[in-house]
Design a protein around this motif. Sequence first.
Motif, PDB file in Angstrom:
ATOM      1  N   GLU A  57       0.845  -1.194   0.000  1.00 61.71           N
ATOM      2  CA  GLU A  57       0.000   0.000   0.000  1.00 61.71           C
ATOM      3  C   GLU A  57       0.877   1.239   0.000  1.00 61.71           C
ATOM      4  O   GLU A  57       1.865   1.320   0.733  1.00 61.71           O
ATOM      5  N   GLY A  58       0.541   2.205  -0.867  1.00 62.85           N
ATOM      6  CA  GLY A  58       1.292   3.455  -0.933  1.00 62.85           C
ATOM      7  C   GLY A  58       0.360   4.612  -1.199  1.00 62.85           C
ATOM      8  O   GLY A  58      -0.832   4.422  -1.474  1.00 62.85           O
ATOM      9  N   PHE A  59       0.904   5.802  -1.110  1.00 64.54           N
ATOM     10  CA  PHE A  59       0.111   7.004  -1.359  1.00 64.54           C
ATOM     11  C   PHE A  59       0.392   7.493  -2.781  1.00 64.54           C
ATOM     12  O   PHE A  59       1.396   8.151  -3.036  1.00 64.54           O
ATOM     13  N   TRP A  60      -0.481   7.113  -3.686  1.00 63.29           N
ATOM     14  CA  TRP A  60      -0.348   7.448  -5.095  1.00 63.29           C
ATOM     15  C   TRP A  60      -1.689   7.932  -5.630  1.00 63.29           C
ATOM     16  O   TRP A  60      -2.711   7.864  -4.948  1.00 63.29           O
ATOM     17  N   ASP A  61      -1.649   8.385  -6.856  1.00 60.53           N
ATOM     18  CA  ASP A  61      -2.874   8.679  -7.595  1.00 60.53           C
ATOM     19  C   ASP A  61      -3.344   7.357  -8.198  1.00 60.53           C
ATOM     20  O   ASP A  61      -2.745   6.862  -9.164  1.00 60.53           O
ATOM     21  N   ASN A  81      11.219   1.385   1.195  1.00 61.04           N
ATOM     22  CA  ASN A  81      10.573   2.667   0.919  1.00 61.04           C
ATOM     23  C   ASN A  81       9.796   2.697  -0.393  1.00 61.04           C
ATOM     24  O   ASN A  81       9.186   3.722  -0.716  1.00 61.04           O
ATOM     25  N   SER A  82       9.821   1.619  -1.156  1.00 60.86           N
ATOM     26  CA  SER A  82       9.247   1.667  -2.494  1.00 60.86           C
ATOM     27  C   SER A  82       8.477   0.397  -2.829  1.00 60.86           C
ATOM     28  O   SER A  82       8.639  -0.640  -2.177  1.00 60.86           O
ATOM     29  N   ALA A  83       7.652   0.532  -3.849  1.00 62.16           N
ATOM     30  CA  ALA A  83       6.995  -0.617  -4.456  1.00 62.16           C
ATOM     31  C   ALA A  83       7.573  -0.795  -5.849  1.00 62.16           C
ATOM     32  O   ALA A  83       7.881   0.176  -6.541  1.00 62.16           O
ATOM     33  N   VAL A  84       7.731  -2.052  -6.267  1.00 65.59           N
ATOM     34  CA  VAL A  84       8.321  -2.356  -7.570  1.00 65.59           C
ATOM     35  C   VAL A  84       7.328  -3.177  -8.380  1.00 65.59           C
ATOM     36  O   VAL A  84       6.850  -4.219  -7.923  1.00 65.59           O
ATOM     37  N   ALA A 139       6.145  11.841 -12.375  1.00 64.29           N
ATOM     38  CA  ALA A 139       5.296  12.709 -11.562  1.00 64.29           C
ATOM     39  C   ALA A 139       5.107  12.160 -10.154  1.00 64.29           C
ATOM     40  O   ALA A 139       4.868  12.915  -9.211  1.00 64.29           O
ATOM     41  N   HIS A 140       5.229  10.826  -9.992  1.00 70.98           N
ATOM     42  CA  HIS A 140       5.136  10.200  -8.664  1.00 70.98           C
ATOM     43  C   HIS A 140       6.491  10.138  -7.957  1.00 70.98           C
ATOM     44  O   HIS A 140       6.590   9.592  -6.857  1.00 70.98           O
ATOM     45  N   GLY A 141       7.526  10.689  -8.609  1.00 68.32           N
ATOM     46  CA  GLY A 141       8.866  10.628  -8.017  1.00 68.32           C
ATOM     47  C   GLY A 141       9.506   9.274  -8.160  1.00 68.32           C
ATOM     48  O   GLY A 141      10.450   8.943  -7.434  1.00 68.32           O
ATOM     49  N   GLY A 142       9.025   8.469  -9.111  1.00 68.06           N
ATOM     50  CA  GLY A 142       9.553   7.123  -9.306  1.00 68.06           C
ATOM     51  C   GLY A 142      10.504   7.034 -10.482  1.00 68.06           C
ATOM     52  O   GLY A 142      10.993   8.040 -10.999  1.00 68.06           O
ATOM     53  N   PHE A 149       9.958  -4.470 -18.260  1.00 70.37           N
ATOM     54  CA  PHE A 149       9.784  -3.101 -17.786  1.00 70.37           C
ATOM     55  C   PHE A 149       9.642  -3.136 -16.265  1.00 70.37           C
ATOM     56  O   PHE A 149       8.841  -3.907 -15.729  1.00 70.37           O
ATOM     57  N   SER A 150      10.439  -2.292 -15.584  1.00 70.91           N
ATOM     58  CA  SER A 150      10.425  -2.240 -14.136  1.00 70.91           C
ATOM     59  C   SER A 150      10.119  -0.815 -13.685  1.00 70.91           C
ATOM     60  O   SER A 150      10.794   0.128 -14.088  1.00 70.91           O
ATOM     61  N   VAL A 151       9.075  -0.678 -12.832  1.00 68.79           N
ATOM     62  CA  VAL A 151       8.672   0.618 -12.315  1.00 68.79           C
ATOM     63  C   VAL A 151       8.842   0.625 -10.805  1.00 68.79           C
ATOM     64  O   VAL A 151       8.405  -0.303 -10.111  1.00 68.79           O
ATOM     65  N   THR A 152       9.513   1.652 -10.296  1.00 66.56           N
ATOM     66  CA  THR A 152       9.693   1.834  -8.842  1.00 66.56           C
ATOM     67  C   THR A 152       8.938   3.081  -8.404  1.00 66.56           C
ATOM     68  O   THR A 152       9.134   4.159  -8.965  1.00 66.56           O
ATOM     69  N   LEU A 153       8.030   2.917  -7.418  1.00 70.25           N
ATOM     70  CA  LEU A 153       7.234   4.042  -6.906  1.00 70.25           C
ATOM     71  C   LEU A 153       7.486   4.210  -5.416  1.00 70.25           C
ATOM     72  O   LEU A 153       7.327   3.246  -4.660  1.00 70.25           O
ATOM     73  N   PRO A 154       7.889   5.401  -4.972  1.00 70.29           N
ATOM     74  CA  PRO A 154       8.035   5.621  -3.525  1.00 70.29           C
ATOM     75  C   PRO A 154       6.716   5.420  -2.809  1.00 70.29           C
ATOM     76  O   PRO A 154       5.667   5.901  -3.240  1.00 70.29           O
ATOM     77  N   LEU A 155       6.740   4.694  -1.674  1.00 72.98           N
ATOM     78  CA  LEU A 155       5.504   4.389  -0.961  1.00 72.98           C
ATOM     79  C   LEU A 155       4.835   5.655  -0.416  1.00 72.98           C
ATOM     80  O   LEU A 155       3.608   5.754  -0.392  1.00 72.98           O
TER      81      LEU A 155
END
Length: 395
Positions: free
Chosen positions: A282-286, A319-322, A369-372, A386-392
């Motif tokens: 779970e993270g804080f994203w749009d 700190n991130s989701a992948v 835009a999500h800082g990822g 393709f690998s996407v990293t999003l800060p939680l």
Amino acid sequence: MNETQTRTKLLIVDDLPENLRALNALIRESDRSVYQASSGEEALALLLEHDFALAILDVQMPEMDGFELAQLMRGTDKTRHIPIVFVTAAGKEMNFSFQGYESGAVDFLHKPLDINAVQSKVNVFVALHQQRAETRRQVQALEHSRQQQEALLQQLRATQAELQRSLRMRDEFMSMVAHELRTPLNTLFLETQMRTLNLERGNLAAFAPEKLPKMVARDARQIRSMVRLIDDMLDVSRISSGKLSIRREAVDLAALVRRVAEDLAPCPDQLRVQVQDEAQIEGFWDGFRVEQIVVNLISNALRYGEGKPVDISLAKTRNSAVIEVRDHGIGIGAKDQERIFDAFERVVHQDRTGGLGLGLFITKQLVDAHGGAITLQSQPGHGALFSVTLPLAGS
């Protein structure tokens, strides 16, 4: 440039202090700086430090006479150009004059000094030096102006090339949009014509309850295709104008990915989702934008995966989701990987699979835009990862 730097510099060399004082008094002016040296060694030190318009050297000095100093000056690049005037008490002895000219003398002054002659000669050399300095300044100004004009010309050429590229991209974009919208519109138009024809003929069997779900599903697919194209165009416009907004909320990433995979899977087991340790991510994203990211990556994998299963894996770090999406299709060459995240670019040239070539471009913008971060690993014929990293907690 300060006053000291703009003054014309003169050097006088004599071993007798009274001669230096007398000569200094004769040639000093408000726009000149007069440097004095009582020996050849002292004069050389000053010559290496300053740019002199004229050097006035006494011929008869102990240790290093004026001729020897002149020869040393003519042997050094920094001092070779400085005019030399010798001061001698042996005005009638021609061998001194001859030796002086061999050493590089420009002129002679004979003792006792004629005040007017001294001042006149010095004024000539000062004027020549100032003219040369002004000429150099003008040449430098012209060169600077030329460089500025050249830079401006290059900038104009680059702007013109970019404008031509933009116009070309606009034309190609409009052509692609027209083509991509025409396909679902033509399908809907043909469906409408068939239904109208059936109604006119009273063929109500064509609208039997068992046929209606497939009919509605076909319409929905075409409408979704058009909506997706329009959404992509709107997103590109928002990105270009800096108006792309991110509205953060708590998002269950695993639930979101499973839902998208279920909606997009053309058949069972075509999309395989694996969550690391089945942990809740779970993270804080749009949520809407993250869903766009996942949809674009999965759609891209299905489009170029040659019908082979697509693997989706989710993992959580401190700190991130992948999110990783791997297909086993045609792959992407190293040269094409450099452009694949640009607008209107496709995995392969002459791509007939549909789309505007905006999916990966929009995906990268949404990830940024999500800082990822988003990365790609691929080789031709060996699929793509393709690998996407999003800060939680967001950026």
